[in-house]
Design an enzyme around this catalytic site. Structure first.
Site, mmCIF file in Angstrom:
data_model
loop_
_atom_site.group_PDB
_atom_site.id
_atom_site.type_symbol
_atom_site.label_atom_id
_atom_site.label_comp_id
_atom_site.label_asym_id
_atom_site.label_seq_id
_atom_site.Cartn_x
_atom_site.Cartn_y
_atom_site.Cartn_z
ATOM 1 N N SER B 11 -36.069 -29.263 -104.812
ATOM 2 C CA SER B 11 -35.371 -28.178 -105.509
ATOM 3 C C SER B 11 -34.053 -27.898 -104.795
ATOM 4 O O SER B 11 -33.268 -28.824 -104.600
ATOM 5 C CB SER B 11 -36.288 -26.955 -105.567
ATOM 6 O OG SER B 11 -35.716 -25.957 -106.360
ATOM 7 N N HIS B 38 -35.236 -29.849 -109.603
ATOM 8 C CA HIS B 38 -34.854 -28.687 -110.409
ATOM 9 C C HIS B 38 -33.343 -28.685 -110.581
ATOM 10 O O HIS B 38 -32.609 -28.638 -109.600
ATOM 11 C CB HIS B 38 -35.282 -27.388 -109.725
ATOM 12 C CG HIS B 38 -36.771 -27.238 -109.625
ATOM 13 N ND1 HIS B 38 -37.362 -26.437 -108.685
ATOM 14 C CD2 HIS B 38 -37.770 -27.774 -110.349
ATOM 15 C CE1 HIS B 38 -38.683 -26.493 -108.833
ATOM 16 N NE2 HIS B 38 -38.954 -27.319 -109.842
ATOM 17 N N ASP B 131 -43.057 -24.372 -106.400
ATOM 18 C CA ASP B 131 -43.416 -25.466 -107.300
ATOM 19 C C ASP B 131 -43.769 -26.689 -106.434
ATOM 20 O O ASP B 131 -43.148 -26.920 -105.400
ATOM 21 C CB ASP B 131 -42.226 -25.786 -108.224
ATOM 22 C CG ASP B 131 -42.627 -26.648 -109.415
ATOM 23 O OD1 ASP B 131 -43.834 -26.731 -109.712
ATOM 24 O OD2 ASP B 131 -41.721 -27.232 -110.043
#
Lengths: 274, 190
Positions: B11, B38, B131
């Site tokens: 991310s 992401h 996540d």
């Protein structure tokens, strides 16, 4: 951890049961997707195993309709992928302008956000009065919401930005009225939209149309089912008709690829050859 | 142990990490790599072209139904979840966001674990949310190998820390050491 092969088998039996009892056919959907939705349902409703879901589906129609909602995707937005709508305006509207009447089939419209987007675009291009949009889905609950045309105002900021990126000519707020936490789409947009229940997997040709819009539906199908639905679309389009797919969906692997011209490769807009 | 695939979740701070990773792996590296990063839902494919130019492997955005092939580094397209089917092809979905993310690392990791079982390597890199944690738990449950970026070396420590708190990782390493380990594993894999 439960044996994966056993649960795969249980899932396929569950899908068979849903089909036999209710006529909804998920047997050729992407397995990874179905599996994820079923596992989520198991966690939420605290089922011991998939067989238990199957038994409940067969004996409880209310629960069966909840499972249908689980398996049906209603995620959508107004002017989703704005550059696609911009390309529609630039590359497709001039073609539509040559027809005295225009029929559009929006297959898999879910809660209708993209059908309203299309209506707005056609209104701005002066074509809406001679157009009928057939917006179809197999999910009746989603269709009912689409028909109401009432959406949460939480998304309006994003939709407004999408609308502008899509080449919108007005102020987006002209198209709805605010009511507490919701917005209500203008009556004039609903006028020529026909909302109808149609299942791409089990129903046949819907109508002969100038344009088909079916975005982010085919990604949920396996290759075999994708080909079947592509044939359905091909047979529903007039010669020279337009097919619009989702930004990650391709015709390239379809048997019908040779029968289309790519109008916009990146935005996945195709024209059926004469 | 013969590994069939590597899944990576990354991310914030991911740009640097992925540049390093994709430019460090040699042309003969034989385990396919599948990445969820992401990114903004509106980002274009420029970033992938850039990675591809600097890599000896083929870096590409996933096409739906594409078959997983060695010699490739696959990246999930923005605004779609990425899943793996039993026949080792890719599926894309637009289901609801998971952990506020689409693509979500958990969605990829969980479906990959079910397909590759103990022949899967899961790697959690820099990021500022959790996540990937549920996904790496699933990978471990199926007997896969869990590698976590050493949080002290990560641009954002939250994501690797969250993963370490949830499982007993097989390795906690800097990016440089992760590359070394992957090369060693790949060597034995042949």
């Amino acid at each position: 951890m439960r044996n994966k092969e056993t649960s795969d088998l249980e899932i396929s039996l569950l899908l068979e049961a849903i089909f036999q009892k209710y006529g909804y056919d998920f047997r050729e959907y992407s397995q990874a997707h179905i599996r994820r939705r079923i596992m989520n349902r198991m966690a939420v409703s605290q089922f011991e195993d998939i067989a238990e879901i199957q038994s409940k589906v067969l004996n409880d129609a209310t629960f069966a309709s909840e499972i249908l909602q689980d398996l049906s995707i209603t995620v959508t937005e107004m002017f989703r992928d704005p550059l696609f709508y911009r390309s529609l305006r630039e590359n497709v509207i001039p073609i539509l302008k040559t027809y005295p009447f225009i029929k559009i089939w929006h297959a898999g419209c879910a809660t209708g956000e993209e059908a309203y987007s299309m209506a707005i675009l056609l209104q701005e291009e002066g074509l809406y009065e001679r157009t009928t949009i057939y917006a179809t889905d197999f999910n009746q609950m989603a269709l009912n919401r689409a028909k109401d045309g009432i959406f949460s105002n939480k998304m309006i900021k994003e939709y407004t930005s999408n609308y502008q990126l899509a080449g919108g000519k007005e102020s987006f707020s002209n198209y709805y009225t605010s009511n507490y936490d919701n917005v209500i789409m203008n009556q004039s947009l609903k006028k020529n939209i026909v909302w109808a229940n149609h299942n791409l997997v089990t129903d046949s040709v819907f109508a002969e149309v100038n344009l088909i819009l079916c975005r982010n539906v085919l990604i949920y199908f396996d290759k075999n089912l994708q080909n079947k639905v592509q044939t359905l679309f091909y047979n529903s389009l007039i010669n020279g008709g337009i097919l619009c797919l989702g930004s990650k969906e391709s015709l390239r692997f379809s048997d019908l690829y040779a029968h289309y011209i790519e109008l916009d490769t990146k935005q996945r807009i195709f024209k059926k050859k004469y | 142990m013969y590994y069939e695939a590597i899944v990576i979740g990354v991310s914030s701070g991911g740009m640097k990490a992925l540049k390093f990773l994709s430019s460090s792996l040699p042309i003969h590296f034989s385990i396919p790599i599948i990445i969820v990063q992401h990114l903004s839902s509106k980002s274009d494919s420029h970033w992938i072209h850039l990675l591809n130019e600097k890599s000896q492997l083929n870096v590409k955005e996933v096409d739906e139904k594409e078959k997983i092939t060695k010699g490739y580094i696959y990246i999930a397209p923005p605004n779609y979840h990425l899943m793996i089917e039993k026949d080792q092809t890719f599926s894309l979905t637009i289901d609801e966001r998971v952990n506020f993310a689409r693509p979500s690392i958990d969605v990829l990791f969980e479906s990959a674990a079910e397909v590759f079982k103990n022949k899967l390597i899961g790697i959690v890199l820099t990021g500022s949310n959790s996540d990937g944690t549920n996904g790496i738990i699933r990978i471990k449950k199926y007997g896969g190998l869990a590698i976590i970026q050493d949080p002290t070396t990560a641009e954002s420590e939250y994501m690797p820390k969250s993963a370490i708190a949830a499982i007993i990782p097989d390795h906690v390493l800097s990016l440089e050491k992760i590359i070394e380990l992957l090369l060693k594993i790949d060597h034995k894999n042949k």
